[in-house]
Enzyme design. Structure first.
Site, PDB file in Angstrom:
ATOM      1  CG  ASP A 102      61.419  22.837   1.751  1.00 47.91           C
ATOM      2  OD1 ASP A 102      61.393  21.829   2.482  1.00 47.91           O
ATOM      3  OD2 ASP A 102      62.161  23.814   1.965  1.00 47.91           O
ATOM      4  CG  LEU A 103      54.059  20.909   3.789  1.00 50.64           C
ATOM      5  CD1 LEU A 103      53.494  22.301   3.526  1.00 50.64           C
ATOM      6  CD2 LEU A 103      52.983  19.852   3.602  1.00 50.64           C
TER       7      LEU A 103
END
Length: 242
Positions: free
Chosen positions: A169-170
């Site tokens: 989940d950048l």
């Protein structure tokens, strides 16, 4: 190097780095216990927020794993148990320890815990606190995001991608900035992967969507697409090649 130890007890299965915290018990994972000692302060972050604690191992962050989306209404903070080493807290602890060993800028893992309840479990993770840091989202909101900072972020992400480190989940909330550098946090569901242009591009695209959603284009107008994002990609590609 971490000195990993495991303690089993009624309070759950605890994995900790004995080099940083010689002994960790269930109370370490209880915000209430830290509050009683006057050692707790909280700040927003994540689905359930995080607790900042002054512990015997120094200032640390306690995070309780919670589900998001529609499934959260049904299962809340419970996950299907398929083995101790496969729990989310244990896997993130091991991944952070490996990334730290490789010299990548992540918060050091202090301890993790899972508590099994039949076929389900709950989990927690404690990591070192990164002082004087703000998220990239906060930098954008206070007007401190620019092409120079974007380039530093791109170079940092490239270091992780060169090592095969995939962040699930950048987004702008999971990138911290302080005077010492750029850090990636919250590696829940992250893992080491075989190098591939596909997942690397997808990681960057996820970050770009996050910045746009937070108003980067509204704040900068054409500058975001003409300068900021190209600077991030340029430094990323340059550092990816090493």
């Amino acid at each position: 190097m971490t000195e990993q130890r495991v303690e089993e007890g009624a309070g759950g299965t605890i994995l900790f780095d004995a080099a940083r915290a010689p002994q960790v018990d269930a109370d370490w994972f209880s915000p209430h216990r830290w509050r009683e000692r006057g050692a707790l302060r909280s700040q927003p972050g994540g689905r359930g927020g995080v607790a900042i604690i002054e512990s015997p191992a120094g200032e640390v962050v306690l995070r309780h794993y919670r589900r998001g989306g529609m499934v959260a209404r049904l299962l809340g903070d419970r996950y299907l148990f398929t083995g101790g080493r496969r729990t989310r807290s244990t896997r993130e602890f091991h991944l952070l320890a490996e990334l730290e060993r490789r010299g990548l800028p992540v918060p050091a893992p202090i301890a993790s815990r899972y508590v099994r309840q039949g076929l389900r479990y709950t989990a927690d993770l404690i990591t070192a606190f990164i002082p004087d840091a703000a998220t990239l989202a906060e930098r954008l909101a206070d007007g401190a995001f620019n092409a120079t900072l974007a380039g530093r972020v791109g170079a940092t992400i490239a270091r992780f991608h060169r090592a095969g480190a995939w962040h699930a989940d950048l987004n702008a909330h999971n990138i911290l900035v302080n005077g010492d550098g750029i850090y990636l946090i919250d590696f829940d569901r992250g893992r080491l992967r075989r190098p591939s242009a596909g997942w690397r591009r997808a990681n960057l695209a996820r970050l770009k969507r996050s910045l746009v959603k937070l108003g980067a284009r509204d704040a900068a107008g054409d500058t975001f697409d003409a300068e900021w994002w190209p600077a991030l990609v340029e430094h990323y590609e340059r550092n990816l090649r090493g």
